[in-house]
Design a protein around this motif. Structure first.
Motif, PDB file in Angstrom:
ATOM      1  N   GLY A  52       0.774  -0.996   0.028  1.00 44.65           N
ATOM      2  CA  GLY A  52       0.003  -0.191  -0.050  1.00 44.65           C
ATOM      3  C   GLY A  52       0.940   1.335  -0.135  1.00 44.65           C
ATOM      4  N   PHE A  56      -1.356   3.428  -2.281  1.00 40.93           N
ATOM      5  CA  PHE A  56      -2.063   4.442  -2.059  1.00 40.93           C
ATOM      6  C   PHE A  56      -1.270   5.642  -2.001  1.00 40.93           C
ATOM      7  CE2 PHE A  56      -3.706   0.959   1.079  1.00 40.93           C
ATOM      8  CZ  PHE A  56      -4.523   0.603   0.169  1.00 40.93           C
ATOM      9  N   VAL A 193       0.627   3.850   6.220  1.00 41.59           N
ATOM     10  CA  VAL A 193      -0.798   3.786   5.641  1.00 41.59           C
ATOM     11  C   VAL A 193      -1.729   4.001   6.488  1.00 41.59           C
ATOM     12  CG1 VAL A 193      -2.139   2.213   4.629  1.00 41.59           C
ATOM     13  CG2 VAL A 193       0.338   2.051   4.052  1.00 41.59           C
ATOM     14  N   LEU A 197      -4.122   7.381   5.196  1.00 41.99           N
ATOM     15  CA  LEU A 197      -5.528   7.173   4.801  1.00 41.99           C
ATOM     16  C   LEU A 197      -6.377   7.671   5.715  1.00 41.99           C
ATOM     17  CD1 LEU A 197      -5.597   3.157   3.767  1.00 41.99           C
ATOM     18  CD2 LEU A 197      -5.444   5.342   2.536  1.00 41.99           C
ATOM     19  N   MET A 292      -8.631   1.809  -2.611  1.00 42.18           N
ATOM     20  CA  MET A 292      -7.931   2.780  -3.684  1.00 42.18           C
ATOM     21  C   MET A 292      -9.121   3.339  -4.478  1.00 42.18           C
ATOM     22  SD  MET A 292      -5.249   4.284  -4.209  1.00 42.18           S
ATOM     23  CE  MET A 292      -4.309   5.149  -5.398  1.00 42.18           C
TER      24      MET A 292
END
Length: 650
Positions: A52, A56, A193, A197, A292
């Protein structure tokens, strides 16, 4: 004093060639690293964070690139991209995870389908695009991280005009980390992450709130779309044409498969049948793709509606940092700075993920093909090479995010297209007609996307071609330089072959290198007479024939099995298969010498024809100028002339 001077290079060399066994704790590891204990791994959602950081982190620059490429159509083109992701890339890589559960990825699948030199050259081409993908990930992520630093209101005055220097420093820092060691990558990735996020979710929620509360924003956007493009069908058609420019949002799938060995799976998993690992990797890929997709749609929507178009242009405050722009604008500079720090950290760590991918991929193929020196199996020399190449790429692209987008998208799309082709072939071989048709359609979509991207941004395929040309030229040069290297990794002899060797060792070991043709009694009788006459040997001398069959001449290293058989009731023959006749003969002589303590003699006849043409035959097809090449292989493998097997040519 002299001893000290000699010790320093020795310590440096030992340090440079030392494998980083700690990479196995969280990053993909190359063949130099200590293997992980069987079935040891991490929960799939933790491993997802490792891939990620690459996948991401594209949120740092994807919305801005989408706005530049598609303008007002950015949200619609992004929806098309999400459909392609969920209905195309995701099913493909779920199948790749099943077909390649040890992290080899689609390249290994295609390698199994192709043999000989065409297979090697095809793999080298894909490695060139993979190198483009991973290296541009390093340089593009570092460039975007430096953009976030330079554009931060608190630092803009002090760092203005220093983006190139900051990018180079970030790349150098990345290289320094890998030279030192790469510990606990998954733990760091989970934290990065999670925070990243969460901050993006805050920005998205605030952005959507402003869109909903300021009703004119949506009205202005829809009115502008209608005025510019007419009806909905024209918009969708243009979005289908434009979406290849947004292909950066497809990155991360190849990395997701590469990290498979670190997924824990079930207690009953075996290396031959890792059912739990495959299932959990599919969860990893699906969850990452869904998360995503949600962020891609929402971020493209709020950035297109809330940020003026001029701000996205090169030099604008939203260029390469659209979400950071909104974070500062709607949540204040304090939150915006926290967002910048998080973005810089994950972008930098995305480069770490890409570096780990390179260190996992390149040593897996090139040294095994004989197309890289031995030191290419070690981490530190490769880290230095990749860091220097990243410096060059950063300088060529002037540390500009937009300029590198084409090269990045090309690398990503070629790898996904090759994966789609690989799973199509695999489904066809499994006689799964429905999946074959579905994967063929997906492969066609990705091939179209790749071609469209190349036509629109040819700089991507140009830089990819440079990597491919560099890899192929350096690989062939390395293979040529290692032509006379002993390539047999191990040798076993059956009972009959062992008996022949023990018997002849009681007298004098004399082998005759014979090219098997008819294998009738006349061939063996005439060959012995010729060798005796050419070398003036008495009739009572005893011989054992050695016959080598060339398998795949493009292979470099392999083990070898020697079988013994008696032909026509009187002629003893050792038969073996190898990628190279001279290497096989040299390895047999050295093995017999070591096992018996006697120096063997091997007899040849001269090969007719041009020596240069014969050398090319040896280089490409494993046969040609056998006698002198066998002698040269023996000379390099055994520098002591007294212990070197004797080569006779008549």
């Amino acid at each position: 004093m002299a001893a000290t001077e000699h010790a320093r290079p020795s310590r440096l060399r030992a340090w440079m060639l030392e494998g980083l066994s700690d990479m196995g704790k969280g990053a993909p590891q190359g063949p130099h690293a200590e293997p992980e204990p069987p079935h040891k791994g991490q929960r799939w959602w933790r491993v997802m964070c490792l891939t990620g950081v690459d996948y991401f982190s594209t949120l740092g620059y994807q919305p801005g690139i989408a706005a530049l490429a598609a303008g007002l159509l950015s949200p619609i083109a992004t929806v098309v991209l999400v459909i392609v992701t969920l209905a195309g890339a995701l099913p493909v890589y779920r199948r790749v995870a099943k077909e390649s559960p040890h992290g080899q990825g689609s390249i290994a699948m295609l390698e199994r389908l192709l043999s000989f030199w065409k297979g090697k050259l095809f793999v080298l081409t894909l490695l060139g695009f993979a190198a483009t993908d991973f290296l541009i990930t390093i340089t593009l992520s570092a460039a975007d991280a430096s953009t976030h630093l330079v554009e931060n209101p608190h630092l803009a005055g002090a760092l203005h005009g220093r983006q190139m220097l900051i990018t180079l420093l970030l790349v150098a820092l990345l290289g320094a980390v890998f030279l030192k060691g790469f510990l606990e990558a998954i733990g760091v990735a989970v934290s990065l992450v999670g925070i990243y996020l969460a901050l993006n979710a805050v920005v998205v929620v605030v952005g959507l709130w402003h869109v909903l509360t300021a009703g004119h924003v949506v009205t202005d956007w829809t009115s502008a779309l209608t005025a510019e493009h007419g009806n909905v069908f024209v918009m969708v058609g243009l979005a289908l044409i434009v979406f290849p420019k947004l292909a950066l949002g497809l990155s991360g799938f190849e990395t997701g498969v590469a990290v498979m060995p670190h997924v824990e799976g079930d207690p009953g998993d075996t290396e031959e049948k890792p059912t739990g690992r495959i299932r959990d990797t599919r969860k990893l890929l699906t969850t990452a793709a869904v998360i995503m997709s949600v962020f891609l749609i929402t971020t493209s929507f709020i950035t297109t509606l809330l940020i003026p178009a001029n701000e996205f242009k090169p030099g604008g405050p939203a260029n390469g940092r659209a979400l950071a722009y909104l974070a500062h604008d709607y949540l204040g500079n304090t939150f915006g700075t926290v967002y910048d720090i998080s973005t810089i950290a994950i972008l930098w760590f995305a480069g770490a993920s890409a570096m780990a991918g390179l260190l996992n991929l390149m040593p897996r193929y090139l040294p095994r093909y004989g197309m890289a020196p031995h030191w290419a199996r070690a981490v530190r020399p490769m880290v230095i090479v990749f860091t220097l190449v990243a410096f060059l790429v950063t300088w060529i692209f002037d540390a500009n995010v937009d300029k590198q987008g084409g090269a990045y998208a090309t690398g990503v799309l070629v790898l996904i297209s090759s994966a789609a082709i690989a799973v199509t072939i695999a489904a066809r071989k499994a006689r799964q007609k429905g999946w074959t048709i579905a994967f063929a359609v997906i492969a066609t979509v990705f091939l179209y996307t790749t071609v469209a991207n190349v036509i629109e941004r040819p700089d991507g395929v140009k830089i990819g071609a440079c990597f491919i040309a560099g890899i192929i030229l350096l690989s062939l040069g390395s293979r040529l330089a290692r032509s006379f290297e002993l390539r047999v990794t191990s040798m076993t002899m059956d009972d009959m072959a062992e008996r022949f060797v023990r018997d002849i060792a009681s007298r004098r070991i004399r082998f005759i290198a014979n090219e098997p043709e008819e294998r009738d009694i006349t061939e063996y009788r005439d060959k012995i007479e010729q060798i005796r006459n050419d070398n003036d040997l008495p009739p009572q001398e005893d011989f054992v024939f050695v016959e080598v069959t060339v398998g795949d001449p493009s292979e470099f290293e392999a083990s070898m099995n020697v079988r013994g058989e008696v032909m026509h009731g009187r002629y003893r023959v050792l038969t073996l298969e190898s990628s190279s006749i001279p290497n096989a003969l040299a390895a047999l002589c050295l093995h017999v010498r070591d096992s018996t303590g006697c120096i063997p003699h091997i007899y040849f006849e001269w090969t007719e024809g041009n020596p240069f043409a014969n050398f090319l035959r040896f280089f490409l097809f494993g046969q040609g100028e056998v006698a002198p090449v066998t002698r040269e292989v023996l000379r390099e493998a055994e520098p002591d002339r007294k212990r070197r097997p004797r080569v006779h040519v008549g």
